[in-house]
Design an enzyme around this catalytic site. Structure first.
Site, PDB file in Angstrom:
ATOM      1  N   ARG A 202      59.876  64.965 -53.716  1.00 19.34           N
ATOM      2  CA  ARG A 202      61.026  64.895 -52.796  1.00 19.34           C
ATOM      3  C   ARG A 202      60.847  63.753 -51.818  1.00 19.34           C
ATOM      4  O   ARG A 202      59.841  63.684 -51.104  1.00 19.34           O
ATOM      5  CB  ARG A 202      61.172  66.218 -52.053  1.00 19.34           C
ATOM      6  CG  ARG A 202      61.372  67.347 -53.054  1.00 19.34           C
ATOM      7  CD  ARG A 202      62.059  68.530 -52.483  1.00 19.34           C
ATOM      8  NE  ARG A 202      62.252  69.514 -53.537  1.00 19.34           N
ATOM      9  CZ  ARG A 202      62.832  70.678 -53.375  1.00 19.34           C
ATOM     10  NH1 ARG A 202      63.274  71.027 -52.186  1.00 19.34           N
ATOM     11  NH2 ARG A 202      62.983  71.501 -54.403  1.00 19.34           N
ATOM     12  N   GLU A 204      61.610  63.067 -48.966  1.00 19.16           N
ATOM     13  CA  GLU A 204      61.914  63.405 -47.574  1.00 19.16           C
ATOM     14  C   GLU A 204      61.215  62.420 -46.658  1.00 19.16           C
ATOM     15  O   GLU A 204      60.000  62.249 -46.744  1.00 19.16           O
ATOM     16  CB  GLU A 204      61.474  64.843 -47.282  1.00 19.16           C
ATOM     17  CG  GLU A 204      62.572  65.803 -47.632  1.00 19.16           C
ATOM     18  CD  GLU A 204      62.096  67.152 -48.160  1.00 19.16           C
ATOM     19  OE1 GLU A 204      62.930  68.072 -48.125  1.00 19.16           O
ATOM     20  OE2 GLU A 204      60.960  67.287 -48.599  1.00 19.16           O
ATOM     21  N   ARG A 210      54.775  70.846 -42.655  1.00 19.33           N
ATOM     22  CA  ARG A 210      55.076  71.721 -43.798  1.00 19.33           C
ATOM     23  C   ARG A 210      55.721  71.010 -44.975  1.00 19.33           C
ATOM     24  O   ARG A 210      56.078  71.641 -45.953  1.00 19.33           O
ATOM     25  CB  ARG A 210      56.022  72.868 -43.429  1.00 19.33           C
ATOM     26  CG  ARG A 210      56.060  73.193 -42.093  1.00 19.33           C
ATOM     27  CD  ARG A 210      57.044  74.207 -41.684  1.00 19.33           C
ATOM     28  NE  ARG A 210      58.060  73.536 -40.934  1.00 19.33           N
ATOM     29  CZ  ARG A 210      59.329  73.655 -41.166  1.00 19.33           C
ATOM     30  NH1 ARG A 210      59.761  74.448 -42.097  1.00 19.33           N
ATOM     31  NH2 ARG A 210      60.183  72.995 -40.445  1.00 19.33           N
ATOM     32  N   HIS A 211      55.929  69.708 -44.842  1.00 16.71           N
ATOM     33  CA  HIS A 211      56.565  68.968 -45.939  1.00 16.71           C
ATOM     34  C   HIS A 211      55.615  67.940 -46.534  1.00 16.71           C
ATOM     35  O   HIS A 211      54.907  67.261 -45.807  1.00 16.71           O
ATOM     36  CB  HIS A 211      57.799  68.207 -45.438  1.00 16.71           C
ATOM     37  CG  HIS A 211      58.954  69.082 -45.140  1.00 16.71           C
ATOM     38  ND1 HIS A 211      59.139  69.651 -43.910  1.00 16.71           N
ATOM     39  CD2 HIS A 211      59.984  69.496 -45.919  1.00 16.71           C
ATOM     40  CE1 HIS A 211      60.245  70.379 -43.941  1.00 16.71           C
ATOM     41  NE2 HIS A 211      60.775  70.311 -45.147  1.00 16.71           N
ATOM     42  N   GLU A 346      59.552  78.870 -44.312  1.00 12.41           N
ATOM     43  CA  GLU A 346      60.183  79.191 -45.595  1.00 12.41           C
ATOM     44  C   GLU A 346      59.195  78.903 -46.717  1.00 12.41           C
ATOM     45  O   GLU A 346      58.713  77.791 -46.846  1.00 12.41           O
ATOM     46  CB  GLU A 346      61.437  78.342 -45.782  1.00 12.41           C
ATOM     47  CG  GLU A 346      62.181  78.681 -47.050  1.00 12.41           C
ATOM     48  CD  GLU A 346      63.090  77.549 -47.511  1.00 12.41           C
ATOM     49  OE1 GLU A 346      63.896  77.068 -46.708  1.00 12.41           O
ATOM     50  OE2 GLU A 346      62.955  77.156 -48.681  1.00 12.41           O
ATOM     51  N   SER A 349      62.750  80.213 -52.054  1.00 13.18           N
ATOM     52  CA  SER A 349      64.183  80.474 -51.985  1.00 13.18           C
ATOM     53  C   SER A 349      64.717  80.661 -53.392  1.00 13.18           C
ATOM     54  O   SER A 349      64.143  80.157 -54.360  1.00 13.18           O
ATOM     55  CB  SER A 349      64.917  79.366 -51.239  1.00 13.18           C
ATOM     56  OG  SER A 349      64.999  78.219 -52.024  1.00 13.18           O
ATOM     57  N   ARG A 397      52.702  75.932 -49.601  1.00 14.01           N
ATOM     58  CA  ARG A 397      53.094  76.671 -48.386  1.00 14.01           C
ATOM     59  C   ARG A 397      52.591  78.110 -48.413  1.00 14.01           C
ATOM     60  O   ARG A 397      52.214  78.660 -47.379  1.00 14.01           O
ATOM     61  CB  ARG A 397      54.614  76.672 -48.245  1.00 14.01           C
ATOM     62  CG  ARG A 397      55.140  75.343 -47.784  1.00 14.01           C
ATOM     63  CD  ARG A 397      56.466  75.522 -47.120  1.00 14.01           C
ATOM     64  NE  ARG A 397      57.080  74.231 -46.889  1.00 14.01           N
ATOM     65  CZ  ARG A 397      58.357  74.071 -46.614  1.00 14.01           C
ATOM     66  NH1 ARG A 397      59.163  75.125 -46.543  1.00 14.01           N
ATOM     67  NH2 ARG A 397      58.837  72.875 -46.397  1.00 14.01           N
TER      68      ARG A 397
HETATM   69  P1  AMO Z   1      63.917  74.811 -52.369  1.00 16.74           P
HETATM   70  O1  AMO Z   1      64.451  73.440 -52.227  1.00 16.74           O
HETATM   71  O2  AMO Z   1      64.145  75.765 -51.238  1.00 16.74           O
HETATM   72  O3  AMO Z   1      64.571  75.525 -53.650  1.00 16.74           O
HETATM   73  O4  AMO Z   1      62.377  74.738 -52.714  1.00 16.74           O
HETATM   74  C1  AMO Z   1      61.641  75.898 -53.009  1.00 16.74           C
HETATM   75  C2  AMO Z   1      60.411  76.003 -52.152  1.00 16.74           C
HETATM   76  O5  AMO Z   1      59.568  74.883 -52.375  1.00 16.74           O
HETATM   77  C3  AMO Z   1      58.881  74.536 -51.192  1.00 16.74           C
HETATM   78  N1  AMO Z   1      59.194  73.149 -50.863  1.00 16.74           N
HETATM   79  C4  AMO Z   1      58.344  72.281 -50.298  1.00 16.74           C
HETATM   80  N2  AMO Z   1      57.069  72.408 -49.905  1.00 16.74           N
HETATM   81  C5  AMO Z   1      56.466  71.339 -49.338  1.00 16.74           C
HETATM   82  N3  AMO Z   1      57.058  70.147 -49.159  1.00 16.74           N
HETATM   83  C6  AMO Z   1      58.345  69.956 -49.539  1.00 16.74           C
HETATM   84  N4  AMO Z   1      58.918  68.764 -49.375  1.00 16.74           N
HETATM   85  C7  AMO Z   1      59.046  71.063 -50.131  1.00 16.74           C
HETATM   86  N5  AMO Z   1      60.292  71.234 -50.626  1.00 16.74           N
HETATM   87  C8  AMO Z   1      60.351  72.495 -51.054  1.00 16.74           C
HETATM   88  C9  AMO Z   1      59.348  75.487 -50.121  1.00 16.74           C
HETATM   89  C10 AMO Z   1      60.673  75.980 -50.664  1.00 16.74           C
HETATM   90  O6  AMO Z   1      60.990  77.267 -50.196  1.00 16.74           O
HETATM   91  N6  AMO Z   1      65.649  75.179 -57.072  1.00 16.74           N
HETATM   92  C11 AMO Z   1      65.446  75.894 -55.831  1.00 16.74           C
HETATM   93  C12 AMO Z   1      64.712  77.197 -56.041  1.00 16.74           C
HETATM   94  C13 AMO Z   1      65.481  78.212 -56.843  1.00 16.74           C
HETATM   95  O7  AMO Z   1      66.611  78.552 -56.437  1.00 16.74           O
HETATM   96  O8  AMO Z   1      64.953  78.714 -57.845  1.00 16.74           O
HETATM   97  C14 AMO Z   1      64.647  74.998 -54.875  1.00 16.74           C
HETATM   98  O9  AMO Z   1      64.105  73.986 -55.236  1.00 16.74           O
HETATM   99  O10 AMO Z   1      58.403  76.536 -50.025  1.00 16.74           O
END
Ligand code: AMO
Length: 423
Positions: A202, A204, A210-211, A346, A349, A397
């Site tokens: 990602r 970001e 946390r990211h 979080e 999800s 996480r």
């Molecule tokens: P979402 O975008 O909420 O959902 O991602 C799911 C979980 O992945 C973790 N996460 C991350 N952890 C660390 N760094 C990041 N940049 C990051 N992005 C996400 C989080 C988050 O809750 N396709 C949907 C899931 C689904 O509906 O099945 C999805 O990607 O813990």
């Protein structure tokens, strides 16, 4: 006799000699703390004695000797050396104190992760990580899920264009996969239950504790469900099971190196998005219905629920507008979605998906997406796509929150963030 001959291989972390006896500490196998090597001048060849008294800290050695029945070393493990061989001598003084007495900076422990892995605290984290991965595989295999591997070079994203990394793919543009979302859903038209452990990429831009730009996710998808409740049940069992497993396998060890492992809660409550807004209103936040729960709000809600004895909770029924196109609508406003939060962070999800072809096309359009770009995916919804749902869980996480750590970089060997591409 009460001794056993054996060999220890590892790295010297400490050494001292007192006249005719020398003591080395050697970090071996996956043991958390070093083994004490006792070397008596009159019981070894002169070369071994020279090695024992002059060895450079950090060097890799092989120790041959006997394990005594009665151990005097305070650290609990001991070998009486008959021979020591230096297999590889350190060329420079290691930048990290291998006895752990002088702590290094947060970044140094990442820059020299392999050296940090010689210290008990870091060993414990990554042993816990390996155990969590093992538990995850076994848990879902036992529940009848097929482990799958979907492509990480993809032609379309599922979680929003802003966080896609582009890749030159011959004559075309491709992306690094943000999530297996589209693929795990397509698979529901061929097998009823799948899971995948894979990285999310990602783009970001922000840097938070946390990211990461590359993080490891657990993706689960299951068909023939009645509602998202079926998915939440599996997720709850998994998270509880993971906590129980880690506590039983390593609880004591983790405590010894200073971690306070999350406890398995008596239950995991479900709070609706609207209830969360009410609570946040009482806590002084002025959020409108439809607003995102930002980091501050998430944190405040987490603290509030933690104080009531709920470190882990679901937030359910988000506004559909706040969720991706693939989530099923509950009605005009609400969605069949959920998040799982641990202490205000979080961790997962998911939800029930829209499995009806025409409704799915409507959802894509409602989010401003072009259904044609997703035709490889929507095609799968034409051949008896069953009702289905699933979740994505951030394994980094989960581990971070289970260990009570505040920065995700502590549980990832070589974290990737905006400023870190090497090592
Ligand atoms: P979402 O975008 O909420 O959902 O991602 C799911 C979980 O992945 C973790 N996460 C991350 N952890 C660390 N760094 C990041 N940049 C990051 N992005 C996400 C989080 C988050 O809750 N396709 C949907 C899931 C689904 O509906 O099945 C999805 O990607 O813990």
């Amino acid at each position: 006799m009460g001794t056993k001959a054996g060999v220890v291989e590892g790295w010297v972390s400490n050494a001292k000699s007192l006249g005719r006896v020398a003591f080395l500490e050697v970090i071996d196998d996956l043991n958390l703390s070093p083994i004490t090597v006792v070397v008596k001048k009159d019981q070894v060849d002169p070369e071994t004695w020279t090695t024992a008294t002059r060895v450079k800290l950090g060097s890799a050695v092989r120790v041959e000797g006997v394990f005594p029945e009665v151990v005097v070393s305070r650290k609990g493990r001991e070998i009486q050396a008959s021979r020591i061989t230096v297999l590889s001598e350190t060329l420079e003084i290691p930048p990290i104190d291998l006895t752990g007495k002088t702590p290094a900076s947060f970044d140094l422990y990442i820059d020299y992760r392999y050296l940090a892995l010689r210290l008990p605290r870091f060993r414990a984290v990554f042993i816990a990580r390996s155990k969590l991965m093992g538990f995850t595989r076994e848990f879902f295999a036992k529940q009848g899920f097929l482990e799958v591997n979907t492509p990480k070079i993809v032609g379309a994203g599922a979680e929003g264009g802003a966080t896609l990394f582009t890749v030159d793919y011959f004559e075309r543009k491709a992306y690094l996969s943000q999530s297996p979302q589209l693929y795990k859903q397509m698979l529901m038209c061929g097998v009823p239950r799948v899971f995948e452990i894979a990285p999310y990429f990602r783009a970001e831009k922000f840097s938070t504790p946390r990211h990461l730009n590359e993080s490891w996710g657990l993706d689960v998808e299951m068909a023939f469900i009645d509602s998202e409740e079926d998915v939440m049940r599996i997720l709850e069992d998994f998270v509880r099971g993971a906590i129980r497993y880690l506590r039983s396998q390593m609880g004591e060890t983790l405590r010894e190196v200073g971690f306070e492992l999350l406890e398995e809660p008596a239950n995991i409550p479900k709070v609706t998005y609207s209830e969360a807004l009410d609570t946040l209103g009482k806590l002084g936040f002025s959020l409108q219905w439809g607003d995102d729960l930002d980091t501050q709000a998430e944190k405040a809600l987490g603290e509030h629920l933690q104080n009531q004895g709920y470190p882990i909770y679901f937030i359910t029924k988000y506004p559909w507008d706040a969720k991706p196109f693939y989530i099923m609508r509950e009605n005009d406003k609400l969605s069949r979605s959920f998040d799982l939060d641990i202490r205000g962070i979080e961790v997962a999800s998911g939800g029930q998906r829209e499995h009806r072809y025409t409704e799915l096309l409507k959802n894509l359009k409602a989010k401003g997406l072009n259904p044609e770009e997703f035709s490889f995916y929507t095609q799968a919804f034409k051949y008896g796509m069953p009702p289905h749902g699933g979740f994505g869980l951030g394994l980094d996480r989960l581990l971070m929150t289970m260990l009570g750590l505040s920065n995700i970089r502590e549980v990832v060997l070589f974290p990737r963030d905006r400023f870190r591409l090497v090592p």
